[in-house]
Design an enzyme around this catalytic site. Structure first.
Site, PDB file in Angstrom:
ATOM      1  N   ARG A 117       0.838  -1.192   0.000  1.00  0.00           N
ATOM      2  CA  ARG A 117       0.000   0.000   0.000  1.00  0.00           C
ATOM      3  C   ARG A 117       0.878   1.249   0.000  1.00  0.00           C
ATOM      4  O   ARG A 117       1.969   1.249   0.589  1.00  0.00           O
ATOM      5  CB  ARG A 117      -0.877  -0.025   1.255  1.00  0.00           C
ATOM      6  CG  ARG A 117      -1.854   1.133   1.407  1.00  0.00           C
ATOM      7  CD  ARG A 117      -2.956   1.040   0.409  1.00  0.00           C
ATOM      8  NE  ARG A 117      -4.131   1.809   0.852  1.00  0.00           N
ATOM      9  CZ  ARG A 117      -4.979   2.400   0.021  1.00  0.00           C
ATOM     10  NH1 ARG A 117      -4.779   2.336  -1.285  1.00  0.00           N
ATOM     11  NH2 ARG A 117      -6.041   3.040   0.484  1.00  0.00           N
ATOM     12  N   THR A 155      -9.618   0.432  -9.468  1.00  0.00           N
ATOM     13  CA  THR A 155      -8.743  -0.597  -8.963  1.00  0.00           C
ATOM     14  C   THR A 155      -8.852  -1.766  -9.933  1.00  0.00           C
ATOM     15  O   THR A 155      -9.769  -1.822 -10.729  1.00  0.00           O
ATOM     16  CB  THR A 155      -9.220  -1.006  -7.550  1.00  0.00           C
ATOM     17  OG1 THR A 155      -9.204   0.154  -6.726  1.00  0.00           O
ATOM     18  CG2 THR A 155      -8.371  -2.090  -6.938  1.00  0.00           C
ATOM     19  N   THR A 177      -4.044  -0.564  -7.251  1.00  0.00           N
ATOM     20  CA  THR A 177      -4.861   0.564  -7.666  1.00  0.00           C
ATOM     21  C   THR A 177      -4.074   1.864  -7.741  1.00  0.00           C
ATOM     22  O   THR A 177      -2.992   1.996  -7.170  1.00  0.00           O
ATOM     23  CB  THR A 177      -6.028   0.751  -6.671  1.00  0.00           C
ATOM     24  OG1 THR A 177      -6.920   1.746  -7.148  1.00  0.00           O
ATOM     25  CG2 THR A 177      -5.514   1.158  -5.299  1.00  0.00           C
ATOM     26  N   ASN A 225      -6.324   4.396  -7.137  1.00  0.00           N
ATOM     27  CA  ASN A 225      -7.496   4.952  -6.470  1.00  0.00           C
ATOM     28  C   ASN A 225      -8.518   5.394  -7.512  1.00  0.00           C
ATOM     29  O   ASN A 225      -9.287   4.580  -7.979  1.00  0.00           O
ATOM     30  CB  ASN A 225      -7.158   6.081  -5.503  1.00  0.00           C
ATOM     31  CG  ASN A 225      -8.253   6.265  -4.449  1.00  0.00           C
ATOM     32  OD1 ASN A 225      -9.071   5.373  -4.248  1.00  0.00           O
ATOM     33  ND2 ASN A 225      -8.280   7.396  -3.792  1.00  0.00           N
ATOM     34  N   ASP A 244      -7.778   8.482   0.532  1.00  0.00           N
ATOM     35  CA  ASP A 244      -8.352   7.377   1.301  1.00  0.00           C
ATOM     36  C   ASP A 244      -8.176   7.557   2.816  1.00  0.00           C
ATOM     37  O   ASP A 244      -8.744   6.798   3.600  1.00  0.00           O
ATOM     38  CB  ASP A 244      -7.736   6.041   0.865  1.00  0.00           C
ATOM     39  CG  ASP A 244      -8.459   5.434  -0.322  1.00  0.00           C
ATOM     40  OD1 ASP A 244      -9.490   6.001  -0.740  1.00  0.00           O
ATOM     41  OD2 ASP A 244      -8.003   4.404  -0.840  1.00  0.00           O
ATOM     42  N   SER A 295      -7.886   0.809   3.254  1.00  0.00           N
ATOM     43  CA  SER A 295      -8.281   0.363   1.916  1.00  0.00           C
ATOM     44  C   SER A 295      -9.424  -0.627   2.013  1.00  0.00           C
ATOM     45  O   SER A 295      -9.626  -1.272   3.042  1.00  0.00           O
ATOM     46  CB  SER A 295      -7.094  -0.303   1.215  1.00  0.00           C
ATOM     47  OG  SER A 295      -7.494  -0.900  -0.003  1.00  0.00           O
ATOM     48  N   SER A 296     -10.164  -0.747   0.914  1.00  0.00           N
ATOM     49  CA  SER A 296     -11.206  -1.781   0.811  1.00  0.00           C
ATOM     50  C   SER A 296     -10.743  -2.983  -0.003  1.00  0.00           C
ATOM     51  O   SER A 296     -11.509  -3.940  -0.176  1.00  0.00           O
ATOM     52  CB  SER A 296     -12.467  -1.185   0.170  1.00  0.00           C
ATOM     53  OG  SER A 296     -13.045  -0.194   0.995  1.00  0.00           O
ATOM     54  N   GLY A 341     -13.513  -1.651  -7.245  1.00  0.00           N
ATOM     55  CA  GLY A 341     -14.832  -1.116  -6.953  1.00  0.00           C
ATOM     56  C   GLY A 341     -14.913  -0.222  -5.741  1.00  0.00           C
ATOM     57  O   GLY A 341     -16.004   0.029  -5.229  1.00  0.00           O
ATOM     58  N   GLY A 342     -13.776   0.290  -5.222  1.00  0.00           N
ATOM     59  CA  GLY A 342     -13.833   1.189  -4.082  1.00  0.00           C
ATOM     60  C   GLY A 342     -14.495   0.528  -2.884  1.00  0.00           C
ATOM     61  O   GLY A 342     -14.191  -0.608  -2.525  1.00  0.00           O
TER      62      GLY A 342
END
Length: 573
Positions: free
Chosen positions: A108, A385, A403, A405, A427, A456-457, A477-478
């Site tokens: 990340r 992403t 990603t 973002n 984020d 993050s998701s 897909g956020g």
């Protein structure tokens, strides 16, 4: 009377008194409408056919799943510029068949040393969305190159130079623009063209466009890839590539310095584990929120008769929605970078905590978001992403999500590198209690701090049966990534769908706030009416997610790329 009837019917379903649902169609049954891609030795599922082909070729030439995954990751940086990247970051799960271990790599992005808590607030104390979303100050220190290089060094069998060769050719010689890429570049023209370096690459002069079938050449990106092939990750973080990135960022009032780049390191972490109906779930730990909350929701749902309710029935979707609200409420309060915040991971994934949360769900009505608050799991301590999945003939598995973002990140390319810059700093919780660009609420756990990684998701996940990999999946897909992955897992396990059916089925999403149940167009109108009668506010949204999944069953590989995004492709041999 109609409303009372619906509540009565739902109560019967929740009590398990409805008629038994017949077994779902097995693979290759004439009852199935959708069928997966099938192979025996190796398989790659990604969001672009050329990247999938790169990974498959590496497998066929003797590389393992990690070799192929790293090749795919670099290839997507060329052919899927809105999401594939060198200037972003992500998460990877690796299952090593020989040792039986499953490990996680966190690459990340990180906040630069000059970042601070209130950096995105204007003079009135409000969040400046332009600064958080589309300025150079929105760019975090990229992690992709370091993460992919680490994975290859630890688990791969090929050199960085070998796996980068196809990507260098795709960038230097060019590739055919797909109609989807052409469409996206036209749709985002205003945001991308404002940066001269980006316009020079992605458009034909001040007014021209690349159409489907045209060849897009990215000479600067080929140069950057060549530097990495020769000098490894050090070329990106300390060498000529880093120098160009930092010079461009500094010229546009950004924060990243050479010291920030040199200090970046990916993290090897333990996966977060859960169980569900005889399956073991391995997923990404914080600062990804995905693994914790997928397991939390599975714990809540485990004691309901989901199969008897019927797939995507009103009864089933009501329960799914209510547990989503609970999980996202907890996400807002408890999740952040564990190096900066004590995340109650064990409590959140506890079966006992799941039991407590289940008891809060009303079977006859939707609970308004205002009535739901983050729980206290500490008591139980003891949109753009892309994802790709790779399995090789030895049974090694890679599930990777990364990603920039937003689509194309901030839209800017670092001059002379061909590398798009991320806007991952958005984020963070720019102001705790204020929704971010995805409408997600955050608190102190996710505030901006130097060296911190934003929440993050992203949810790369591997599901095991009897100790062996059964399903590997993930999605872009956020905020909707977590719920997309959850529904694919439920479709494949509870409802025993084949991989294509599990992928294609309509999805829903709720994230606590805004208090709306997002649905896809395909959801049945009678089901919608019942959900509305229970108090759910339905909002039809664009198709959700783009899962890239592979199922391992009976000695074969069954893959499916999500039809929700054009050009996604699964291939095997």
């Amino acid at each position: 009377m109609n409303r009372l009837f619906h509540r009565f019917l739902l109560g019967l379903l929740l009590a398990g008194l409805s008629p038994q649902v017949s077994a779902q169609s097995p693979i290759f049954s004439s009852r199935a409408i959708h069928h997966p891609i099938v192979a025996k030795q190796g398989m790659v599922a990604s969001q672009h056919p050329l990247a999938t082909e790169v990974g498959l070729r590496i497998l066929q030439e003797g590389g393992n799943a990690v070799d192929a995954a790293v090749g795919v990751g670099f290839a997507l940086a060329v052919v899927l510029p809105r999401a594939g990247n060198l200037g972003g970051g992500g998460f990877m799960l690796v299952h090593d068949a020989e040792s039986g271990k499953t490990e996680a790599i966190n690459y990340r992005e990180m906040a630069p040393a000059a970042a601070h808590r209130d950096m995105y607030l204007d003079s009135t104390g409000q969040v400046d969305n332009a600064r958080t979303n589309s300025s150079y100050q929105a760019t975090g220190i990229p992690g992709t190159v370091a993460g992919l290089a680490l994975a290859l060094e630890k688990y791969g069998t090929m050199s960085l130079k070998e796996v980068l060769k196809p990507s260098i050719e795709l960038a230097g010689k060019g590739f055919e623009v797909t109609y989807d890429l052409s469409r996206v570049l036209k749709a985002l023209e205003k945001r991308i063209r404002k940066w001269p370096a980006s316009e020079a690459i992605f458009y034909k002069g001040p007014e021209g466009f690349y159409e489907g079938g045209d060849v897009l050449i990215q000479k600067d990106l080929a140069w950057s890839l060549e530097q990495i092939a020769k000098g490894g990750a050090a070329a990106f973080y300390e060498g000529a590539v880093a120098e160009k990135i930092v010079a461009d960022v500094q010229a546009h009032d950004g924060l990243i310095t050479m010291e920030d780049m040199a200090a970046y390191k990916p993290q090897e972490t333990e996966v977060v584990w859960g169980s569900f109906h005889g399956y073991d779930i391995a997923s990404m730990p914080p600062p990804s929120s995905g693994g914790v909350h997928v397991i939390q929701m599975l714990n809540i749902l485990e004691k309901y008769p989901l199969r008897e309710m019927g797939h995507n029935s009103a009864a089933y979707l009501h329960l799914l929605t209510e547990c989503m609200k609970i999980a996202y409420a907890d996400r807002s309060q408890h999740l952040g970078d564990p190096l900066f915040w004590e995340v109650p991971k064990k409590g959140l994934t506890s079966k006992d905590y799941g039991d407590l949360l289940r008891a809060q769900i009303k079977t006859y009505a939707a609970r308004p978001a205002a009535e739901i608050a983050p729980g206290n799991p500490k008591d139980f301590e003891s949109e753009e992403t892309t994802h790709f999945t790779v399995v090789d003939k030895e049974g090694n598995v890679v599930s990777n999500t990364y990603t920039l973002n937003f689509s194309f990140g901030i839209g800017a390319v670092a001059e002379g590198t061909g590398i798009l810059l991320n806007n991952e700093m958005s984020d963070f919780s720019a102001k705790p209690g204020t929704p971010n660009a995805f409408g997600l609420l955050g608190a102190e756990a996710n505030k901006v701090e130097p060296g911190k990684r934003p929440l993050s998701s992203m949810t790369p996940t591997i599901v095991f049966k009897d100790g062996k990999p059964f399903l590997a999946t993930g999605s872009p897909g956020g905020s909707r990534i977590i719920t997309a992955v959850l529904q694919v897992i439920l479709n494949a396990t509870v409802f025993e769908m084949n991989m294509a059916e599990a992928t294609h089925a309509p999805r829903v999403h709720h994230q606590w706030y805004p208090d709306e149940l997002f649905i896809e167009q395909a959801l049945n109108y009678d089901t919608r009416a019942i959900l509305e009668s229970l108090g759910h506010k339905l909002t039809e949204r664009n198709a959700m997610g783009s899962t890239q999944s592979i199922m391992l069953k009976d000695g074969l590989l069954y893959g499916a790329s999500d039809p929700r995004r054009p050009d996604a492709r699964t291939k095997g041999y």
